[in-house]
Design a protein around this motif. Structure first.
Motif, PDB file in Angstrom:
ATOM      1  N   GLY A   1      -4.046   5.524   8.864  1.00  0.00           N
ATOM      2  CA  GLY A   1      -4.490   6.575   7.958  1.00  0.00           C
ATOM      3  C   GLY A   1      -5.028   6.050   6.650  1.00  0.00           C
ATOM      4  O   GLY A   1      -5.936   5.220   6.629  1.00  0.00           O
ATOM      5  N   TRP A   2      -4.462   6.460   5.527  1.00  0.00           N
ATOM      6  CA  TRP A   2      -5.009   6.123   4.220  1.00  0.00           C
ATOM      7  C   TRP A   2      -4.291   4.921   3.617  1.00  0.00           C
ATOM      8  O   TRP A   2      -4.913   3.881   3.402  1.00  0.00           O
ATOM      9  N   PHE A   3      -3.007   5.052   3.362  1.00  0.00           N
ATOM     10  CA  PHE A   3      -2.266   3.906   2.843  1.00  0.00           C
ATOM     11  C   PHE A   3      -2.209   2.790   3.895  1.00  0.00           C
ATOM     12  O   PHE A   3      -2.335   1.607   3.560  1.00  0.00           O
ATOM     13  N   GLU A   4      -2.054   3.153   5.151  1.00  0.00           N
ATOM     14  CA  GLU A   4      -2.026   2.139   6.210  1.00  0.00           C
ATOM     15  C   GLU A   4      -3.346   1.361   6.260  1.00  0.00           C
ATOM     16  O   GLU A   4      -3.354   0.159   6.550  1.00  0.00           O
ATOM     17  N   ARG A   5      -4.458   2.021   6.008  1.00  0.00           N
ATOM     18  CA  ARG A   5      -5.747   1.330   6.016  1.00  0.00           C
ATOM     19  C   ARG A   5      -5.805   0.324   4.872  1.00  0.00           C
ATOM     20  O   ARG A   5      -6.291  -0.806   5.041  1.00  0.00           O
ATOM     21  N   LEU A   6      -5.321   0.730   3.712  1.00  0.00           N
ATOM     22  CA  LEU A   6      -5.275  -0.207   2.588  1.00  0.00           C
ATOM     23  C   LEU A   6      -4.412  -1.419   2.927  1.00  0.00           C
ATOM     24  O   LEU A   6      -4.769  -2.560   2.617  1.00  0.00           O
ATOM     25  N   ILE A   7      -3.280  -1.173   3.581  1.00  0.00           N
ATOM     26  CA  ILE A   7      -2.399  -2.283   3.956  1.00  0.00           C
ATOM     27  C   ILE A   7      -3.122  -3.264   4.877  1.00  0.00           C
ATOM     28  O   ILE A   7      -3.030  -4.483   4.709  1.00  0.00           O
ATOM     29  N   SER A   8      -3.858  -2.742   5.857  1.00  0.00           N
ATOM     30  CA  SER A   8      -4.534  -3.615   6.808  1.00  0.00           C
ATOM     31  C   SER A   8      -5.573  -4.496   6.128  1.00  0.00           C
ATOM     32  O   SER A   8      -5.863  -5.600   6.591  1.00  0.00           O
ATOM     33  N   MET A   9      -6.120  -4.031   5.006  1.00  0.00           N
ATOM     34  CA  MET A   9      -7.189  -4.762   4.334  1.00  0.00           C
ATOM     35  C   MET A   9      -6.711  -5.603   3.159  1.00  0.00           C
ATOM     36  O   MET A   9      -7.343  -6.604   2.804  1.00  0.00           O
ATOM     37  N   MET A  10      -5.580  -5.201   2.571  1.00  0.00           N
ATOM     38  CA  MET A  10      -5.123  -5.874   1.352  1.00  0.00           C
ATOM     39  C   MET A  10      -3.708  -6.415   1.472  1.00  0.00           C
ATOM     40  O   MET A  10      -3.193  -6.980   0.511  1.00  0.00           O
ATOM     41  N   GLU A  11      -3.081  -6.269   2.626  1.00  0.00           N
ATOM     42  CA  GLU A  11      -1.668  -6.555   2.848  1.00  0.00           C
ATOM     43  C   GLU A  11      -0.810  -5.589   2.014  1.00  0.00           C
ATOM     44  O   GLU A  11      -1.292  -4.922   1.101  1.00  0.00           O
TER      45      GLU A  11
END
Length: 360
Positions: free
Chosen positions: A157-167
């Motif tokens: 989703g939204w926060f999960e997408r940030l995690i995948s790109m920025m750890e």
């Protein structure tokens, strides 16, 4: 539609549902209408009987690259996880399947971007219009039926997408850092536009689709990752853009969010979600008590089956219906072991049917 009064002939078992993730198949009774209509009625807060999460059929089509990257494809054609290779998602972020965990993760240590402004500069946005939606529609034309409540599970989703790109640490810092907040808001807003495009293609490709379950984990075992105030500022507006779109297309929206997120339930409501199935680390009974009039909750009754007689299990079923199937405030039965006890399941159906018809 209206359903007739309860008849004992409805307790005849006419089949069994498909099972996923190793869960037992559940009996299908001789219902007076389709399960699909019953789930729709629950979403309207006019339940025909007590339904559960297992009454929904899930799809994760391989036409969406993330489902292959995450080794999480469920559709007409079986797709095995890719082992020993890195698999790119829709943004080109590479995931690795870990057999011992039964899932995929991004290799840590080399994030795609160090901060949100760099993310905006580097990101190459996917082009869902070029994906083979027609081929997927043809391959899955018989996957959904008119009798089942059909959902698409949407990962990352939204926060999960940030995690995948920025750890994880970088994504969390980007939400808090005043120097990065504007970049995060721009990214998440454009991400919502992308998701609307993809979800619109899903609606067009799979005519029997009823709703979506979108994943965005917000917490760990003991606490939420970020404050409700920060979530309201940074994540809710982007989510609301998507849920408003889905509602405009006549589709329901469930948020799949793991973690101790009791504090975040008002944000789920503000973001436009129709339902939430909490993990068992959350007291779903309390979530129902506090917010069940605004959000459909998957309630785990936390009933211990061991040592109970059939009569005691039937009494537990009636007590559950009386407490959690209140007028205008229904719920879903959450994923719970007691649901597999035949006496409990049978009484839950029969008693809830009678209650919905005003017979008890």
């Amino acid at each position: 539609m209206s359903v007739p009064k309860f008849d004992k002939s409805e307790l005849e078992i006419v089949g069994y549902s498909e099972s996923l993730f190793g869960m037992p198949a559940t009996p299908i009774y001789n219902y007076p209408c389709s399960v699909r209509e019953a789930v729709k009625a629950t979403f309207r807060r006019e339940p025909y009987w007590q339904v559960s999460g297992s009454d929904m059929k899930m799809m994760t089509p391989k036409v969406i690259p993330d489902n292959i990257a995450r080794a999480f494809v469920f559709e007409a054609e079986r797709v095995e996880p890719v082992v020993g290779e890195l698999v790119p998602d829709m943004f080109g972020i590479e995931w690795e399947y870990v057999p011992s965990a039964g899932g995929s993760m991004v290799r840590p240590g080399k994030p795609f971007a160090e901060d949100a402004w760099e993310l905006l500069e580097k990101v190459k946005w996917p082009e869902p219009d070029t994906w083979d939606w027609a081929g997927s529609a043809e391959a899955n034309k018989d996957y959904f039926s008119k009798d089942t409540y059909n959902t698409i599970c949407f990962l990352n989703g939204w926060f999960e997408r940030l995690i995948s790109m920025m750890e994880f640490e970088g994504a969390l810092m980007a939400l808090y850092d005043e120097d990065q907040k504007e970049a995060v808001k721009q990214f998440l807003d454009k991400l919502s536009d992308l998701y609307i495009n993809i979800l619109g293609h899903c609606i067009d490709a799979y005519p029997e689709l009823d709703g979506f379950s979108m994943h965005d984990d917000w917490g760990a075992q003991k606490e939420t990752f970020f404050s409700p105030e920060l979530c309201a500022e940074m994540i809710v507006p982007a989510m609301r853009k998507v849920t408003d779109y889905l509602h405009s297309r006549g589709k329901t929206c469930e948020l799949h969010s793991c973690g101790q997120n009791l504090k975040q339930v008002p944000n789920m409501i503000a973001a436009g979600w129709d339902a939430w199935f909490p993990q068992n680390i959350v007291d779903s009974r309390l979530v129902y008590e506090l917010y069940g009039d605004k959000l459909l909750v998957g309630v785990d009754p936390r009933i211990d089956v061991e040592g109970k007689t059939d009569d005691e299990l039937r009494a537990e079923a009636r007590a559950f219906v009386d407490q959690y199937m209140q007028p205008g405030k229904p719920c879903f039965l959450g994923h719970t072991a007691v649901a597999n006890a035949p006496a409990f399941r049978e009484e839950l159906y029969a008693y809830s049917r009678k209650k919905a018809c005003g017979e008890v």
